[in-house]
Design an enzyme around this catalytic site. Structure first.
Site, PDB file in Angstrom:
ATOM      1  N   ARG A  13       0.820  -1.211   0.000  1.00  3.42           N
ATOM      2  CA  ARG A  13       0.000   0.000   0.000  1.00  3.42           C
ATOM      3  C   ARG A  13       0.856   1.264   0.000  1.00  3.42           C
ATOM      4  O   ARG A  13       0.336   2.382   0.135  1.00  3.42           O
ATOM      5  CB  ARG A  13      -0.926  -0.016   1.225  1.00  3.42           C
ATOM      6  CG  ARG A  13      -2.048   1.012   1.154  1.00  3.42           C
ATOM      7  CD  ARG A  13      -2.981   0.983   2.371  1.00  3.42           C
ATOM      8  NE  ARG A  13      -3.959   2.033   2.258  1.00  3.42           N
ATOM      9  CZ  ARG A  13      -5.079   1.969   1.559  1.00  3.42           C
ATOM     10  NH1 ARG A  13      -5.369   0.858   0.897  1.00  3.42           N
ATOM     11  NH2 ARG A  13      -5.917   2.979   1.491  1.00  3.42           N
ATOM     12  N   THR A 167     -17.416   5.471  17.296  1.00  2.63           N
ATOM     13  CA  THR A 167     -18.484   6.052  18.123  1.00  2.63           C
ATOM     14  C   THR A 167     -19.754   5.239  17.924  1.00  2.63           C
ATOM     15  O   THR A 167     -19.972   4.672  16.850  1.00  2.63           O
ATOM     16  CB  THR A 167     -18.761   7.509  17.703  1.00  2.63           C
ATOM     17  OG1 THR A 167     -17.530   8.235  17.644  1.00  2.63           O
ATOM     18  CG2 THR A 167     -19.708   8.202  18.684  1.00  2.63           C
ATOM     19  N   HIS A 188      -7.854   7.678   4.910  1.00  2.00           N
ATOM     20  CA  HIS A 188      -7.839   6.940   3.646  1.00  2.00           C
ATOM     21  C   HIS A 188      -6.434   6.429   3.302  1.00  2.00           C
ATOM     22  O   HIS A 188      -6.275   5.517   2.473  1.00  2.00           O
ATOM     23  CB  HIS A 188      -8.352   7.843   2.520  1.00  2.00           C
ATOM     24  CG  HIS A 188      -8.941   7.104   1.364  1.00  2.00           C
ATOM     25  ND1 HIS A 188      -8.888   5.727   1.235  1.00  2.00           N
ATOM     26  CD2 HIS A 188      -9.594   7.560   0.249  1.00  2.00           C
ATOM     27  CE1 HIS A 188      -9.482   5.370   0.110  1.00  2.00           C
ATOM     28  NE2 HIS A 188      -9.918   6.457  -0.509  1.00  2.00           N
ATOM     29  N   ASP A 192      -9.476   1.586   2.956  1.00  2.00           N
ATOM     30  CA  ASP A 192     -10.423   1.893   1.889  1.00  2.00           C
ATOM     31  C   ASP A 192     -11.830   1.506   2.334  1.00  2.00           C
ATOM     32  O   ASP A 192     -12.027   0.998   3.451  1.00  2.00           O
ATOM     33  CB  ASP A 192     -10.053   1.129   0.615  1.00  2.00           C
ATOM     34  CG  ASP A 192      -8.635   1.416   0.165  1.00  2.00           C
ATOM     35  OD1 ASP A 192      -8.245   2.592   0.158  1.00  2.00           O
ATOM     36  OD2 ASP A 192      -7.923   0.443  -0.166  1.00  2.00           O
TER      37      ASP A 192
END
Length: 211
Positions: A13, A167, A188, A192
């Protein structure tokens, strides 16, 4: 608090991470209704509290996936923690303030519940952040007064906060089940839409397994 430095040149990534850190800093937020009926029943049958059980449930899923365990070391290197612990708010209705606590993560549900109660009692007179804050944390909060449709948290730093912010709101009866909104915010650069979706699916699967 063991961790590994991430090599951006070999990390699959790496290119995406650098794009979203250097050129387009985006935080994604998603709210999904979850069925907490089994978790509420589990708590009631065993005389346990819902709040720490829900914290444990999301901690289990967070620690199962690398995308939720990234951070930075003191030298500014990207790192991946071996595990992360929940930093949560303990609300005090008598003065409408809260204490921010961290209870170390453990995969054992009942052990975490016991640790939570011990920490809450130890710091019941404290307000704000106590001196137990640690670097390998993710954020948890709860709005038990409302069943909301959407909730978003903005972290006003340099746009490099990588830990999840989770939350949930009030659970209410709906078609014979207890349904509760659950929200996840994540950068991000490390995740994803697929990763967000998997988080909610696995939280629901974990809760269902308690039945």
């Amino acid at each position: 608090m063991n961790h590994q430095i991430v090599d951006l040149n070999t990390w699959s990534r790496g290119d995406l991470f650098q794009f979203y850190i250097r050129r387009m800093r985006i935080v994604m937020s998603l709210t999904v209704d979850v069925d907490v009926t089994p978790l509420v029943a589990f708590a009631r049958e065993r005389g346990l509290k819902f709040y720490p059980l829900m914290i444990w449930a999301v901690s289990q899923v967070v620690n199962a996936h690398d995308e939720f365990k990234y951070g930075w070391d003191a030298e500014g290197n990207l790192i991946r923690w071996d595990f992360v612990s929940p930093s949560y708010a303990d609300f005090h209705p008598e003065d409408e303030s809260f204490t921010k606590l961290v209870t170390p993560y453990t995969a054992d549900c009942l052990e975490f519940h016991a640790r939570f109660l011990e920490d809450r009692e130890r710091y019941r007179d404290a307000r704000g952040f106590v001196d137990r804050q640690i670097p390998n944390f993710f954020d948890v909060s709860c709005l038990p007064w409302v069943r909301y449709r959407h909730f978003d948290v903005h972290v006003f730093d340099e746009g490099k906060f990588l830990a999840p912010v989770i939350t949930w709101g009030k659970y209410e009866a709906e078609l014979g089940r207890l349904v509760m909104p659950l929200t996840l915010n994540i950068h991000h650069a490390v995740a994803d839409g697929f990763h967000l979706s998997r988080f909610f699916r696995e939280v629901q699967e974990l809760i269902d397994s308690l039945a």
